[in-house]
Design an enzyme around this catalytic site. Sequence first.
Site, PDB file in Angstrom:
ATOM      1  N   GLN A   1       6.636 -12.495  -9.483  1.00  0.00           N
ATOM      2  CA  GLN A   1       5.755 -12.343 -10.648  1.00  0.00           C
ATOM      3  C   GLN A   1       6.551 -11.879 -11.863  1.00  0.00           C
ATOM      4  O   GLN A   1       6.982 -10.731 -11.912  1.00  0.00           O
ATOM      5  CB  GLN A   1       4.671 -11.299 -10.323  1.00  0.00           C
TER       6      GLN A   1
ATOM      7  N   SER B   1       5.828  -8.141 -16.193  1.00  0.00           N
ATOM      8  CA  SER B   1       6.265  -6.917 -16.884  1.00  0.00           C
ATOM      9  C   SER B   1       7.627  -7.086 -17.537  1.00  0.00           C
ATOM     10  O   SER B   1       8.490  -7.812 -17.033  1.00  0.00           O
ATOM     11  CB  SER B   1       6.343  -5.763 -15.890  1.00  0.00           C
TER      12      SER B   1
ATOM     13  N   GLU C   1      -5.534  -9.524  -8.225  1.00  0.00           N
ATOM     14  CA  GLU C   1      -4.521  -8.601  -7.697  1.00  0.00           C
ATOM     15  C   GLU C   1      -5.178  -7.314  -7.190  1.00  0.00           C
ATOM     16  O   GLU C   1      -4.713  -6.711  -6.239  1.00  0.00           O
ATOM     17  CB  GLU C   1      -3.489  -8.289  -8.791  1.00  0.00           C
TER      18      GLU C   1
ATOM     19  N   GLU D   1      -4.067   5.667 -14.362  1.00  0.00           N
ATOM     20  CA  GLU D   1      -4.614   6.091 -15.662  1.00  0.00           C
ATOM     21  C   GLU D   1      -5.364   4.919 -16.307  1.00  0.00           C
ATOM     22  O   GLU D   1      -6.450   5.094 -16.879  1.00  0.00           O
ATOM     23  CB  GLU D   1      -3.491   6.572 -16.598  1.00  0.00           C
TER      24      GLU D   1
END
Length: 396
Positions: A126, A129, A244, A383
Site C-alpha cells: 500500500q 502514507s 481497512e 486519536e
Amino acid sequence: MDLRLTEEEVAFRAEVRAFLRDNLPASIREKGIAGRKLTKDDYVRWTRILADKGWAVPFWPKQWGGTGWSPVKQSIFLDETQRGNAPEAIAFGVSMVGPVIYTFGSQAQKERFLPRIVDLRDWWCQGFSEPGAGSDLASLRTSARRDGDSWVISGQKTWTTMAQYADWIFVLARTNPQAKKQEGISFFLVDMKTPGITVRPIQTIDGGHEVNEVFLDEVRAPLDALVGEENKGWDYAKFLLANERNGIARVGISKARLDRLRELAALPIYGSGPKIDDPFFRAKIAAVEVELKALEMTQMRVISNRRNDGKPDPASSVLKIKGSEIQQATTELLMEVVGPYALPYETTEDGSNEPPVGFDWSGPLAPTYFNNRKVTIYGGSNEIQRGIIAKAILGL
Ligand SMILES: Cc1cc2nc3c(=O)[nH]c(=O)nc-3n(C[C@H](O)[C@H](O)[C@H](O)COP(=O)(O)OP(=O)(O)OC[C@H]3O[C@@H](n4cnc5c(N)ncnc54)[C@H](O)[C@@H]3O)c2cc1C
C-alpha cells in the site's frame, strides 16, 4: 436485535474449526502460537490452501471467488481463523486493492489482477502514507504526469508494510496540483519491478523488518495503470480505508493471546510459583477478558446493524480503539508472566542459532509487545478514530 447465533451459524463455526484442525500446517500454527514471524512462504502456502477450499476471499463477489457468506458468517470465519493461529490474509490485496479493482477497475484490470490476488500469485503493498502525509493523507506530494503512452510517477512513500515481498504497489499520486487537495489525486497500480523504484527497510523497535520506505523516481507506468477516472483517486481511497477498518478489532487474535497467557501463567517461573497463583494478576486477566467480551458483543451489534441497513457504521471506530487497546493489554500481560526474563533481546525471525535466555518460549514476548505499539497508529490512529466518534456518533 438478536445477538445469538442461529443453528446454521453454530454448525458453520464447527466446520471452520474442523477445517483449521485438519488443514493448517503444524509448523505455521506453532509459529502463530509462539509469536514468531511468518515467512512469505508461510503466507503463500496457507493462502493457497484456503484458495483450494474457496475461502481465500470470503467477502468478495462470487464471480471473483467470494463465498456469498452473510456478514455474521464472515465474522465467525475471521474469529475462528484468528483464534486458531492461522496467518491473516494479506490485507493489501484481499481487503484493500481487490475491492477497489472489482468496484472501480476496468474489465481488463479485473481479469488480470483479481485471480492473482486470490491465490497470492501477486503480493500487493500500500503506497499511501508519505513523510508529512499520514493522518492528513490528502496532503500527499507524490506526483504523476502523462507523458506519451505512460504515466511518470515521482515521490516518496513510507511505512510501506512488507514492500520487500511485494510484486505490485497501489499508489496515490497527485495528478492535478491546481485542484483542491482531495480533488487532484489519482489511484495507480504499479509493478514493483519497474525501473526507478527503490525499497529501503525501516528497522523497528521489535528488531524486525516489517515496514519500508519506497522511493519512486520518474517511474514509468502504462496508461492503463490508472484505476477508474483521473483525479477521482480520493473517492477510491476513502472506499478502501473504510474496508481497512472492517475486522480491525481482531477479537480472535486477542482470544488466542489470552489462551496463551493462561497457558504460560500456569507454568512455574524461576524461583517462584506460577504467575496465575497471584490474585492481583488473575484480576488483571479477568479485567481484560471482560473488556474483550464487551468488545465481541459490540462487534456483533455493529455486524447485525450492517445486516439490517447495509450502511457502514461509525461505531467501527469504537471497535478499532477498544480492539487495539486490548491487543496491547494482552501483550503487556504476557510480558508480566516472565518478568525480567521478557527483557533479553531475541529475534522473532527464523534462523537464529543463539541459545534462548530464560525459557525457550519467552524470547518473542518482548518483540511482540513492542511490535503491537503499532496497532493504535495504523488503520487510522486512535486519536483520529476519537475524532470520528465525536463527530459522527456524539454529534459534537
Ligand atoms: C506498523 C505500521 C505499518 C503501516 N503500514 C502502512 C502501509 O503499508 N502503507 C501506508 O500507506 N501506510 C502505512 N502506515 C502508515 C499509517 O497509516 C500512518 O502511520 C498513520 O496514518 C498515522 O500517520 P503518521 O504516522 O504520519 O502520523 P501523524 O499523522 O503525523 O500523527 C502524529 C500524531 O498526531 C495525532 N494526530 C494527527 N492528526 C490528528 C487530528 N486531526 N486530531 C487528533 N490527533 C491527531 C496522531 O494520532 C498521532 O498521534 C503504517 C504505519 C505503521 C505504524
